[in-house]
Design a protein around this motif. Structure first.
Motif, PDB file in Angstrom:
ATOM      1  N   UNK A  67       0.842  -1.201   0.000  1.00 42.15           N
ATOM      2  CA  UNK A  67       0.000   0.000   0.000  1.00 42.15           C
ATOM      3  C   UNK A  67       0.876   1.250   0.000  1.00 42.15           C
ATOM      4  N   UNK A  68       1.885   1.266   0.848  1.00 41.45           N
ATOM      5  CA  UNK A  68       2.770   2.434   0.913  1.00 41.45           C
ATOM      6  C   UNK A  68       3.592   2.613  -0.356  1.00 41.45           C
ATOM      7  N   UNK A  69       3.898   1.497  -1.000  1.00 38.09           N
ATOM      8  CA  UNK A  69       4.624   1.563  -2.269  1.00 38.09           C
ATOM      9  C   UNK A  69       3.777   2.197  -3.366  1.00 38.09           C
ATOM     10  N   UNK A  70       2.549   1.709  -3.504  1.00 39.12           N
ATOM     11  CA  UNK A  70       1.733   2.104  -4.649  1.00 39.12           C
ATOM     12  C   UNK A  70       0.833   3.302  -4.364  1.00 39.12           C
ATOM     13  N   UNK A  71       0.604   3.554  -3.088  1.00 38.39           N
ATOM     14  CA  UNK A  71      -0.193   4.732  -2.702  1.00 38.39           C
ATOM     15  C   UNK A  71       0.554   5.474  -1.611  1.00 38.39           C
TER      16      UNK A  71
END
Ligand SMILES: [Zn+2]
Length: 282
Positions: free
Chosen positions: A24-28
């Motif tokens: 999640x932190x990678x893509x958002x």
């Protein structure tokens, strides 16, 4: 290379949730835009599935979309662990080992490894310098005939830049019409290329290189730079792995295995732990 230990791994990725949070932190990395509300909104985790949901309208996003994890019922922690194993080994990891350690079926483990290998590619840009060109044969019956044209084996052509990266690929044959386009794509003119006495390399000078031949028949007399030890070292690593860990590899998957070994070889001197480099490619 900075150490990334199993203890560190378990601390960073204790469970599926931590892995999903990572994605999640990678893509958002900042806010999540909800296309239904047509603005950035708060999303909360749906605990039963690998998704996050808009607080206001219920629209769902999944950080596994378009990744190798999409549609996989296998635990994310197992996936991350398989990636970890593959990056810390030198010789290769068999599907049997991941099956044993995580309890997934052999078939699942095998599929996971192939998916992970698909991440292990590097875009190697053309450059000048000193390069070793060499060819080998892989596969077929391990006790069969050896040497060029040996029955049931796949020709593999490789290029190693000295103090640089290696690249290799299976080819239909080792004719100059097959191999030269591969060479031209990677090596810019004015470079020096080292080869053995194989006749395919007879005209390689025409591509604009300085060509130095290594006479293997006279190995004892090889002095200085006239050798192809770099690429031969890679072949022996690759063959030891394929024969020792995987026993045999079908032609269909050969490039995938070569990528795995090539990736580890090319990143062996990185400062960044290889595991984090591969995570960055998800
Ligand atoms: Zn919404």
């Amino acid at each position: 290379m900075r150490k990334y230990t199993i203890a560190q791994f378990n601390k960073d990725f204790p469970d599926d949730n931590a892995c999903l949070e990572y994605l999640r932190n990678r893509f958002y990395p900042k806010k999540i835009h909800c296309p239904i509300c047509d603005k950035d909104t708060k999303f909360h985790r749906v605990t039963t599935r690998k998704v996050y949901e808009c607080d206001y309208c219920g629209y769902q996003i999944s950080p596994t979309t378009d990744t190798i994890f999409e549609h996989s019922p296998t635990s994310l922690k197992h996936w991350f662990y398989a990636i970890y194993l593959m990056t810390v080994t030198r010789c290769g990891i068999s599907a049997k080992q991941i099956q044993r350690e995580t309890g997934v079926t052999y078939k699942t483990a095998w599929r996971m490894f192939h998916q992970i290998r698909s991440l292990l590619t590097d875009d190697i840009v053309p450059s000048t310098g000193e390069f070793e060109l060499d060819e080998t044969y892989i596969g077929g019956k391990s006790h069969g005939a050896r040497g060029r044209g040996a029955e049931g084996k796949t020709p593999v052509f490789g290029i190693a830049k000295r103090e640089g990266e290696v690249s290799a690929l299976p080819t239909n044959d080792l004719k100059s019409s097959t191999v030269y386009p591969i060479i031209k794509k990677r090596i810019l003119p004015t470079s020096t290329v080292y080869t053995d006495e194989f006749r395919t390399y007879d005209s390689v000078k025409r591509l604009g290189y300085k060509h130095i031949r290594v006479n293997h028949g006279d190995k004892a007399w090889v002095v200085g730079d006239a050798h192809t030890n770099t690429i031969e070292g890679f072949w022996s690593l690759l063959k030891r792995g394929i024969n020792g860990v995987y026993h045999s590899v079908s032609e269909k998957w050969l490039q995938n295995y070569i990528n795995e070994y090539g990736f580890r070889y090319n990143h062996r001197k990185d400062e960044k732990p290889m595991f984090l480099t591969v995570l960055g490619k998800i």
